[in-house]
Enzyme design. Structure first.
Site, PDB file in Angstrom:
ATOM      1  N   ARG A 170     -29.451  52.687  33.081  1.00  0.00           N
ATOM      2  CA  ARG A 170     -29.444  53.933  32.243  1.00  0.00           C
ATOM      3  C   ARG A 170     -30.932  54.741  33.556  1.00  0.00           C
ATOM      4  O   ARG A 170     -31.736  53.907  33.674  1.00  0.00           O
ATOM      5  CB  ARG A 170     -29.207  54.074  31.257  1.00  0.00           C
ATOM      6  CG  ARG A 170     -30.217  53.303  30.116  1.00  0.00           C
ATOM      7  CD  ARG A 170     -30.625  53.999  29.237  1.00  0.00           C
ATOM      8  NE  ARG A 170     -31.207  53.054  28.566  1.00  0.00           N
ATOM      9  CZ  ARG A 170     -32.912  52.851  28.498  1.00  0.00           C
ATOM     10  NH1 ARG A 170     -33.479  53.298  29.170  1.00  0.00           N
ATOM     11  NH2 ARG A 170     -33.219  52.046  27.797  1.00  0.00           N
ATOM     12  N   LYS A 213     -33.812  35.502  20.318  1.00  0.00           N
ATOM     13  CA  LYS A 213     -33.610  36.535  21.071  1.00  0.00           C
ATOM     14  C   LYS A 213     -32.082  36.939  20.556  1.00  0.00           C
ATOM     15  O   LYS A 213     -31.411  36.543  20.916  1.00  0.00           O
ATOM     16  CB  LYS A 213     -33.663  36.875  21.473  1.00  0.00           C
ATOM     17  CG  LYS A 213     -35.390  37.612  22.440  1.00  0.00           C
ATOM     18  CD  LYS A 213     -35.763  37.013  23.941  1.00  0.00           C
ATOM     19  CE  LYS A 213     -35.090  38.388  24.307  1.00  0.00           C
ATOM     20  NZ  LYS A 213     -35.856  39.048  25.716  1.00  0.00           N
ATOM     21  N   PHE A 215     -41.892  32.046  24.174  1.00  0.00           N
ATOM     22  CA  PHE A 215     -42.305  32.744  24.039  1.00  0.00           C
ATOM     23  C   PHE A 215     -44.047  33.086  24.964  1.00  0.00           C
ATOM     24  O   PHE A 215     -44.353  32.218  25.330  1.00  0.00           O
ATOM     25  CB  PHE A 215     -42.756  32.864  22.728  1.00  0.00           C
ATOM     26  CG  PHE A 215     -43.727  34.388  22.357  1.00  0.00           C
ATOM     27  CD1 PHE A 215     -43.216  35.510  21.900  1.00  0.00           C
ATOM     28  CD2 PHE A 215     -44.714  34.506  21.571  1.00  0.00           C
ATOM     29  CE1 PHE A 215     -43.691  36.486  21.967  1.00  0.00           C
ATOM     30  CE2 PHE A 215     -45.568  35.577  21.744  1.00  0.00           C
ATOM     31  CZ  PHE A 215     -45.282  36.901  21.728  1.00  0.00           C
TER      32      PHE A 215
HETATM   33  P1  ADP Z   1     -34.828  44.416  24.161  1.00  0.00           P
HETATM   34  O1  ADP Z   1     -33.740  44.836  24.880  1.00  0.00           O
HETATM   35  O2  ADP Z   1     -34.704  44.374  22.277  1.00  0.00           O
HETATM   36  O3  ADP Z   1     -36.288  45.858  24.377  1.00  0.00           O
HETATM   37  P2  ADP Z   1     -36.593  42.583  25.407  1.00  0.00           P
HETATM   38  O4  ADP Z   1     -35.726  41.386  25.852  1.00  0.00           O
HETATM   39  O5  ADP Z   1     -36.399  43.508  26.773  1.00  0.00           O
HETATM   40  O6  ADP Z   1     -35.751  43.376  24.339  1.00  0.00           O
HETATM   41  O7  ADP Z   1     -37.910  42.977  25.361  1.00  0.00           O
HETATM   42  C1  ADP Z   1     -38.994  44.043  23.969  1.00  0.00           C
HETATM   43  C2  ADP Z   1     -39.996  43.303  23.973  1.00  0.00           C
HETATM   44  O8  ADP Z   1     -39.942  42.049  23.516  1.00  0.00           O
HETATM   45  C3  ADP Z   1     -40.290  42.922  25.901  1.00  0.00           C
HETATM   46  O9  ADP Z   1     -41.076  44.071  26.511  1.00  0.00           O
HETATM   47  C4  ADP Z   1     -42.109  42.403  24.897  1.00  0.00           C
HETATM   48  O10 ADP Z   1     -43.156  42.792  24.196  1.00  0.00           O
HETATM   49  C5  ADP Z   1     -41.944  41.336  24.238  1.00  0.00           C
HETATM   50  N1  ADP Z   1     -40.351  39.985  25.264  1.00  0.00           N
HETATM   51  C6  ADP Z   1     -39.584  39.981  25.050  1.00  0.00           C
HETATM   52  N2  ADP Z   1     -39.004  38.467  25.079  1.00  0.00           N
HETATM   53  C7  ADP Z   1     -40.352  37.261  25.256  1.00  0.00           C
HETATM   54  C8  ADP Z   1     -40.883  36.639  26.011  1.00  0.00           C
HETATM   55  N3  ADP Z   1     -39.695  35.973  26.254  1.00  0.00           N
HETATM   56  N4  ADP Z   1     -41.675  36.528  25.410  1.00  0.00           N
HETATM   57  C9  ADP Z   1     -42.587  37.149  25.186  1.00  0.00           C
HETATM   58  N5  ADP Z   1     -42.894  38.433  24.861  1.00  0.00           N
HETATM   59  C10 ADP Z   1     -41.577  38.808  24.706  1.00  0.00           C
END
Ligand code: ADP
Length: 449
Positions: free
Chosen positions: A292, A158, A202
């Site tokens: 927000r 990420k 994940f």
């Molecule tokens: P953003 O800021 O782009 O929204 P997030 O960290 O909130 O990123 O993650 C967005 C989505 O990605 C989450 O709602 C989930 O569906 C998926 N996701 C993120 N991290 C994980 C993880 N460690 N394992 C599985 N799915 C993940």
């Protein structure tokens, strides 16, 4: 209280904020792009100032134009809504140093939470559970391998500065790791101007559960329970509800307390959301905080009885929260369906003119939108044109109420995703509460197959 607030946004959230201002006896200033001359927010506000051409970077993201609009209208405070500049700490800084009140948290809390690596570091200190993975940014491939082995594949790479579901890559084995990291880094550098990436395990079948918090400038922070937002497509939420059908009392207390601890760690002021992923065994992990108001705030307003926009404005004005945690009681169940101007199954956008609009009504139905009969939806902005929200004493009754509200809603002249909601609300897995963040995409695939 403020005499006048400028709303640096458009669409349904601008209308929502203007409505709150009217109810509080505060004058409102809308800003609009050339494409939004006839928009609802432009028409409903007490004053409206054109801030530039249709593309957002020339209007709704145009900080000098927005500040000039605040100056010529004598606005005292600026509400950013969601999206656009809402999580831009530099904008918040400019608003404050120019002598206006920023209706939101401090730029300092926004900065910490806006960067995923620094947010996770802060959460680790505060004892909030984190998805296993790297302790910070990864740069070295051998390090990355070690971390991936420890967490166990699959892992997700990420971008620290990522948002809106962009800048993420799932990796299943060692050979794919190096290219995934470098791809993620170069994508992040291009999209966010910051190539820092990190690794998380994940989670394969998690649910998306988030906690609404509200803080004042006197050090008080409360939570307003959780929302479940697992119904997603391409990381975009489609249907949200509160409370989560999966969360029991004990888990609710634990996750809501973690939400408050997370907010307290950055001295949070205003309305904010702590997002968690929850495993089938109900263990949960922090993923990010949104500093927000959120699209799905009405479901929380309905089960808690708290007007979140009103309280954003009150705490920005220095007022103390008028309630303690023990005063906030959860009542019934609420669901929100996002109405998008797009094909319900192909998801192609459908801008155009709405020849006829009829909003659903009746007991415990709320429609937040910025559309009207004769309104032309400009092609420049988000496809979400409104939200239907229903409330009832229990989830089953709330689903029935939403089904009849979706049936009553008439938007003629463009294509909307109403039919998607109709089928989803009738789906047995949705009705039983047996779903996770992958459900919607898997179900859509089956339907198209
Ligand atoms: P953003 O800021 O782009 O929204 P997030 O960290 O909130 O990123 O993650 C967005 C989505 O990605 C989450 O709602 C989930 O569906 C998926 N996701 C993120 N991290 C994980 C993880 N460690 N394992 C599985 N799915 C993940």
């Amino acid at each position: 209280m403020f005499n006048k607030i400028l709303i640096a946004n458009r669409g349904e959230i601008a209308v929502r904020i203007i409505r709150a201002c009217k109810e509080m006896g505060i004058a409102s200033v809308a800003v609009y792009s050339e494409a939004d001359r006839e928009a609802m927010h432009t028409r409903l506000a007490d004053q409206a100032v054109c801030i530039g051409p249709a593309p957002s970077n020339l209007s709704y993201l145009n900080i000098p134009a927005i500040m000039a609009a605040a100056e010529i209208t004598d606005a005292e405070a600026i509400h950013p809504g969601y999206g656009f500049l809402a999580e831009n700490a530099e904008f918040a800084d400019i608003v404050q140093t120019s002598g206006y009140t920023w209706i939101g948290p401090s730029p300092e809390s926004m900065r910490i939470m806006g960067d995923k690596v620094s947010a996770k570091n802060k959460m680790r200190e505060a004892g909030v559970p984190l998805v296993p993975g790297s302790d910070g940014a990864v740069t070295d491939l051998e390090d990355a391998k070690r971390i991936a082995h420890k967490a166990g594949y699959p892992v997700i790479i990420k971008a620290s500065a990522g948002g809106g579901g962009r800048g993420m890559k799932v990796v299943h084995s060692d050979p794919a790791l190096a290219s995934a990291i470098s791809m993620c880094q170069s994508e992040a550098a291009a999209a966010f101007g910051n190539d820092m990436v990190f690794i998380e395990k994940f989670l394969e079948e998690p649910r998306h559960i988030e906690v609404q918090v509200l803080g004042d400038t006197h050090g008080n922070i409360v939570h307003l329970f959780e929302r479940e937002c697992s119904m997603q497509r391409k990381n975009q939420k489609v249907l949200e509800e509160a409370p989560s059908p999966f969360v029991d009392e004990k888990t609710r207390k634990a996750i809501c307390d973690a939400g408050v601890a997370a907010a307290a760690a950055v001295n949070y002021v205003g309305a904010g959301t702590i997002e968690f992923l929850m495993n089938p065994d109900k263990s949960f992990y922090f993923i990010e905080m949104n500093t927000r108001i959120q699209v799905e705030h009405p479901v929380t307003e309905w089960i808690s009885g708290v007007d979140l926009i009103e309280w954003q404005i009150r705490v920005a004005n220095g007022e103390k929260l008028a309630f303690k945690q023990s005063d906030i009681k959860m009542k019934g169940h609420a669901i929100e369906c996002r109405i998008n101007a797009e094909h319900p199954f192909k998801f192609t956008p459908s801008p155009g003119t709405i020849s006829l609009y009829h909003a659903p009504g009746g007991r415990s139905v709320r429609m937040d939108s910025a559309i009207y009969s004769g309104y032309s939806i400009p092609p420049f902005y988000d496809s979400m044109i409104g939200k239907v929200i229903t409330h009832a004493r229990d989830r089953q009754k709330c689903i029935r109420r939403m089904q009849r509200a979706i049936d009553e809603l008439a938007i003629i002249g463009i294509t909307t995703n109403q039919e998607l909601h109709r089928r989803l609300l009738a789906n047995a897995a949705f009705q039983s509460g047996d779903f996770n963040i992958h459900f919607l995409e898997r179900w859509l695939k089956e339907m198209n197959a």
